[in-house]
Scaffold this motif. Structure first.
Motif, PDB file in Angstrom:
ATOM      1  N   ALA A  31      27.408   6.141  53.647  1.00 22.87           N
ATOM      2  CA  ALA A  31      26.252   5.943  54.534  1.00 22.87           C
ATOM      3  C   ALA A  31      25.366   4.791  54.083  1.00 22.87           C
ATOM      4  CB  ALA A  31      25.429   7.238  54.586  1.00 22.87           C
ATOM      5  N   GLY A  32      25.750   4.115  52.991  1.00 24.02           N
ATOM      6  CA  GLY A  32      24.970   2.981  52.508  1.00 24.02           C
ATOM      7  C   GLY A  32      23.749   3.371  51.695  1.00 24.02           C
ATOM      8  N   ILE A  33      23.689   4.623  51.242  1.00 21.39           N
ATOM      9  CA  ILE A  33      22.550   5.107  50.457  1.00 21.39           C
ATOM     10  C   ILE A  33      22.665   4.619  49.014  1.00 21.39           C
ATOM     11  CG2 ILE A  33      21.336   7.175  49.636  1.00 21.39           C
ATOM     12  CD1 ILE A  33      21.146   6.862  52.639  1.00 21.39           C
ATOM     13  N   GLY A  34      21.537   4.233  48.418  1.00 23.67           N
ATOM     14  CA  GLY A  34      21.536   3.764  47.024  1.00 23.67           C
ATOM     15  C   GLY A  34      21.489   4.910  46.037  1.00 23.67           C
ATOM     16  N   PHE A  35      22.492   5.774  46.079  1.00 26.65           N
ATOM     17  CA  PHE A  35      22.566   6.959  45.211  1.00 26.65           C
ATOM     18  C   PHE A  35      23.024   6.509  43.818  1.00 26.65           C
ATOM     19  CE2 PHE A  35      23.229  11.194  43.832  1.00 26.65           C
ATOM     20  CZ  PHE A  35      22.764  12.063  44.815  1.00 26.65           C
ATOM     21  N   PRO A  36      22.313   6.900  42.756  1.00 26.80           N
ATOM     22  CA  PRO A  36      22.713   6.474  41.410  1.00 26.80           C
ATOM     23  C   PRO A  36      24.073   7.050  41.012  1.00 26.80           C
ATOM     24  CG  PRO A  36      20.995   8.140  41.294  1.00 26.80           C
ATOM     25  CD  PRO A  36      21.110   7.761  42.734  1.00 26.80           C
ATOM     26  N   TYR A  37      24.892   6.260  40.334  1.00 22.08           N
ATOM     27  CA  TYR A  37      26.210   6.705  39.894  1.00 22.08           C
ATOM     28  C   TYR A  37      26.764   5.693  38.909  1.00 22.08           C
ATOM     29  CZ  TYR A  37      28.587   3.064  42.565  1.00 22.08           C
ATOM     30  OH  TYR A  37      29.044   1.855  43.015  1.00 22.08           O
ATOM     31  N   GLU A  38      27.854   6.055  38.241  1.00 20.49           N
ATOM     32  CA  GLU A  38      28.648   5.113  37.454  1.00 20.49           C
ATOM     33  C   GLU A  38      30.127   5.460  37.577  1.00 20.49           C
ATOM     34  OE1 GLU A  38      27.664   3.409  33.529  1.00 20.49           O
ATOM     35  OE2 GLU A  38      25.737   4.437  33.731  1.00 20.49           O
ATOM     36  N   CYS A  39      30.539   6.586  36.947  1.00 23.38           N
ATOM     37  CA  CYS A  39      31.979   6.844  36.830  1.00 23.38           C
ATOM     38  C   CYS A  39      32.595   7.502  38.057  1.00 23.38           C
ATOM     39  CB  CYS A  39      32.258   7.697  35.597  1.00 23.38           C
ATOM     40  SG  CYS A  39      31.797   9.451  35.767  1.00 23.38           S
ATOM     41  N   SER A  40      31.817   8.198  38.866  1.00 26.69           N
ATOM     42  CA  SER A  40      32.295   8.896  40.064  1.00 26.69           C
ATOM     43  C   SER A  40      33.285  10.019  39.758  1.00 26.69           C
ATOM     44  CB  SER A  40      32.963   7.921  41.060  1.00 26.69           C
ATOM     45  OG  SER A  40      32.099   6.871  41.387  1.00 26.69           O
ATOM     46  N   SER A  41      33.372  10.441  38.503  1.00 29.39           N
ATOM     47  CA  SER A  41      34.377  11.440  38.131  1.00 29.39           C
ATOM     48  C   SER A  41      33.826  12.576  37.277  1.00 29.39           C
ATOM     49  CB  SER A  41      35.540  10.759  37.397  1.00 29.39           C
ATOM     50  OG  SER A  41      35.075  10.048  36.264  1.00 29.39           O
ATOM     51  N   GLY A  42      32.510  12.701  37.177  1.00 34.40           N
ATOM     52  CA  GLY A  42      31.916  13.851  36.512  1.00 34.40           C
ATOM     53  C   GLY A  42      31.587  13.683  35.050  1.00 34.40           C
ATOM     54  N   GLY A  43      31.861  12.518  34.478  1.00 37.56           N
ATOM     55  CA  GLY A  43      31.690  12.362  33.044  1.00 37.56           C
ATOM     56  C   GLY A  43      30.386  11.762  32.580  1.00 37.56           C
ATOM     57  N   CYS A  44      29.762  10.905  33.394  1.00 41.84           N
ATOM     58  CA  CYS A  44      28.631  10.136  32.878  1.00 41.84           C
ATOM     59  C   CYS A  44      27.278  10.778  33.144  1.00 41.84           C
ATOM     60  CB  CYS A  44      28.648   8.720  33.449  1.00 41.84           C
ATOM     61  SG  CYS A  44      28.245   8.609  35.215  1.00 41.84           S
ATOM     62  N   GLY A  45      27.172  11.596  34.182  1.00 40.37           N
ATOM     63  CA  GLY A  45      25.905  12.251  34.498  1.00 40.37           C
ATOM     64  C   GLY A  45      24.926  11.420  35.297  1.00 40.37           C
ATOM     65  N   SER A  46      25.305  10.209  35.694  1.00 37.91           N
ATOM     66  CA  SER A  46      24.362   9.316  36.381  1.00 37.91           C
ATOM     67  C   SER A  46      23.981   9.797  37.776  1.00 37.91           C
ATOM     68  CB  SER A  46      24.955   7.904  36.478  1.00 37.91           C
ATOM     69  OG  SER A  46      25.152   7.354  35.202  1.00 37.91           O
ATOM     70  N   CYS A  47      24.862  10.557  38.430  1.00 39.13           N
ATOM     71  CA  CYS A  47      24.595  10.989  39.805  1.00 39.13           C
ATOM     72  C   CYS A  47      23.945  12.379  39.852  1.00 39.13           C
ATOM     73  CB  CYS A  47      25.870  10.959  40.644  1.00 39.13           C
ATOM     74  SG  CYS A  47      27.149  12.120  40.110  1.00 39.13           S
ATOM     75  N   ARG A  48      23.250  12.733  38.796  1.00 40.73           N
ATOM     76  CA  ARG A  48      22.585  14.036  38.710  1.00 40.73           C
ATOM     77  C   ARG A  48      21.513  14.179  39.789  1.00 40.73           C
ATOM     78  NH1 ARG A  48      19.203  15.140  33.323  1.00 40.73           N
ATOM     79  NH2 ARG A  48      17.963  13.551  34.370  1.00 40.73           N
ATOM     80  N   ASP A  62      33.250  22.683  35.282  1.00 40.37           N
ATOM     81  CA  ASP A  62      32.376  22.354  34.160  1.00 40.37           C
ATOM     82  C   ASP A  62      32.368  20.851  33.913  1.00 40.37           C
ATOM     83  OD1 ASP A  62      30.657  22.648  32.045  1.00 40.37           O
ATOM     84  OD2 ASP A  62      32.231  23.116  30.590  1.00 40.37           O
ATOM     85  N   PRO A  63      31.700  20.073  34.778  1.00 39.66           N
ATOM     86  CA  PRO A  63      31.681  18.614  34.601  1.00 39.66           C
ATOM     87  C   PRO A  63      30.996  18.221  33.306  1.00 39.66           C
ATOM     88  CG  PRO A  63      30.085  19.299  36.269  1.00 39.66           C
ATOM     89  CD  PRO A  63      30.906  20.505  35.941  1.00 39.66           C
ATOM     90  N   GLY A  64      31.623  17.343  32.559  1.00 35.25           N
ATOM     91  CA  GLY A  64      31.110  16.957  31.252  1.00 35.25           C
ATOM     92  C   GLY A  64      29.802  16.204  31.296  1.00 35.25           C
ATOM     93  N   GLY A  65      29.423  15.691  32.460  1.00 31.72           N
ATOM     94  CA  GLY A  65      28.218  14.889  32.560  1.00 31.72           C
ATOM     95  C   GLY A  65      26.930  15.691  32.598  1.00 31.72           C
ATOM     96  N   LEU A  66      27.024  17.013  32.635  1.00 32.83           N
ATOM     97  CA  LEU A  66      25.826  17.858  32.633  1.00 32.83           C
ATOM     98  C   LEU A  66      25.647  18.501  31.267  1.00 32.83           C
ATOM     99  CD1 LEU A  66      25.912  19.779  36.050  1.00 32.83           C
ATOM    100  CD2 LEU A  66      24.308  17.983  35.371  1.00 32.83           C
ATOM    101  N   SER A  67      24.478  18.307  30.675  1.00 32.42           N
ATOM    102  CA  SER A  67      24.167  18.960  29.408  1.00 32.42           C
ATOM    103  C   SER A  67      23.779  20.418  29.672  1.00 32.42           C
ATOM    104  CB  SER A  67      23.021  18.240  28.705  1.00 32.42           C
ATOM    105  OG  SER A  67      21.808  18.405  29.449  1.00 32.42           O
ATOM    106  N   GLU A  68      23.715  21.220  28.620  1.00 26.61           N
ATOM    107  CA  GLU A  68      23.291  22.610  28.783  1.00 26.61           C
ATOM    108  C   GLU A  68      21.871  22.678  29.327  1.00 26.61           C
ATOM    109  OE1 GLU A  68      25.155  25.309  28.592  1.00 26.61           O
ATOM    110  OE2 GLU A  68      26.813  23.916  28.246  1.00 26.61           O
ATOM    111  N   ARG A  69      21.038  21.747  28.899  1.00 28.84           N
ATOM    112  CA  ARG A  69      19.660  21.688  29.409  1.00 28.84           C
ATOM    113  C   ARG A  69      19.646  21.382  30.902  1.00 28.84           C
ATOM    114  NH1 ARG A  69      15.428  17.727  29.607  1.00 28.84           N
ATOM    115  NH2 ARG A  69      13.366  18.661  29.236  1.00 28.84           N
TER     116      ARG A  69
END
Length: 339
Positions: A31-48, A62-69
């Motif tokens: 849709a052309g939205i400026g949604f933050p991201y990097e890896c697109s595969s669950g590892g980096c956490g940028s699209c939180r 259990d995507p690795g990009g999310l911390s327990e916090r």
């Protein structure tokens, strides 16, 4: 059923996620939205993002990009979440994340294969329209059972619809083994382009490109663009490629046909396994690829625009060497985090 209208609380932006989008992130980019991201595969956490209202389904347990916090606070990853009906989410969008080329999903047919090393192969697919992307970007390839993996393009944008990928076969990798079993004429689905580690057109600095493994693909694309565009004709371009053994090295054949080869375009191969280097009679550089870069450039590394791609240990070592040890400004370092 997955899908629905997604509203961003902060801006009021609305976009639809259909059943073919796969994730909230892919729907937002389409849709052309400026949604933050990097890896697109669950590892980096940028699209939180933080759910505000509505129901969501998980694409990964259990995507690795999310911390327990993050989990305790209720955050989710857009690349690993799907809306179930209409939802509202909280996320800060930014203009730099808006897709520069239309994010498309299409079927592409395999037209050529080329083995580069014992476990790396170049795949050429042809889609129905021109292949429009920025050198250094990647695409999402879809396989059986809705599996997806991200791979970078190694070629340049073109009107013929060619999409080339250099892919490493992982012995235990179900997806890469499926790809290596494809035959000429077979098809898969490509979604893209994606990625932020593309050429900085406005920069006048000389360039250092660093790669390991199949991270060679985006580096080859960037080097091809720099070597072929008259706008970059004044730049020195150094490509450093690291392999464990001499048999793992490749890439020079993709670039040595450019007129500037050996003059302002130089390729440096580095072998990390000293025993393998000695056994093969290797007389070139040995050690880790980031160490080779520092040995050659020293403090002058800060005068360059730097692009790199490769396995996580290499990426971590490079970040430490460039940012912490050599004090290279962060805005001169370009990479997409893959895990």
């Amino acid at each position: 059923m997955a899908g629905g209208q997604i509203t961003i609380k902060e801006t009021g932006e609305r976009f639809l996620q259909s059943h073919v989008d796969g994730s909230i992130l892919r729907a937002a980019l389409r849709a052309g939205i400026g949604f933050p991201y990097e890896c697109s595969s669950g590892g980096c956490g940028s699209c939180r993002f933080k759910p505000v209202e509505g129901d969501f389904s998980d694409l990964s347990l259990d995507p690795g990009g999310l911390s327990e916090r993050d989990k305790r606070k209720g955050f989710r990853l857009a690349c690993q979440s799907s809306a179930v009906g209409d939802v509202t989410i909280s996320v800060t969008t930014r203009r730099e994340f808006e897709p520069k080329h239309r994010f498309n999903r299409f079927a592409a047919r395999l037209t050529a294969l080329r083995d580069l090393t014992p476990d790396m192969r170049e795949f050429t697919f042809v889609g129905p329209k021109a292949a429009m992307f920025l050198p250094g970007q990647y695409a999402i390839l879809e396989g059986p059972a809705n599996q997806t993996r991200c791979y970078s393009m190694s070629n340049l944008p073109n009107d013929q619809g060619n999409w080339q990928f250099i892919i490493k076969r992982v012995v235990t990798g179900e997806f890469s083994n499926w790809l290596f079993g494809l035959e000429i004429g077979e098809a898969l689905t490509i979604d893209g382009p994606v990625g932020l580690a593309h050429i900085v057109e406005a920069s006048q600095r000389d360039v250092i490109c660093i790669a390991g493994g199949s991270g060679l693909a985006p580096i080859i694309s960037i080097a091809r663009a720099l070597a072929s565009d008259p706008a970059h004709a004044a730049k020195q371009i150094h490509i450093f490629y690291g392999g464990r053994t001499p048999a793992d090295l490749c890439g020079e054949g993709h670039l040595n046909e450019f007129p500037c080869w050996g003059e302002r375009l130089r390729f440096h191969s580095v072998v990390s396994d000293q025993a393998a280097a000695d056994a093969a009679g290797w007389t070139g550089e040995t050690g880790f690829v980031h160490e080779s870069v520092i040995r050659q450039f020293g403090e002058k590394v800060k005068d360059h625009e730097i692009y790199f791609a490769g396995p996580p240990p290499m990426a971590t070592a490079l970040q430490s060497a460039l940012m912490l040890e050599m004090k290279v400004p962060f805005e001169q370092i370009h990479f997409d985090r893959f895990f």
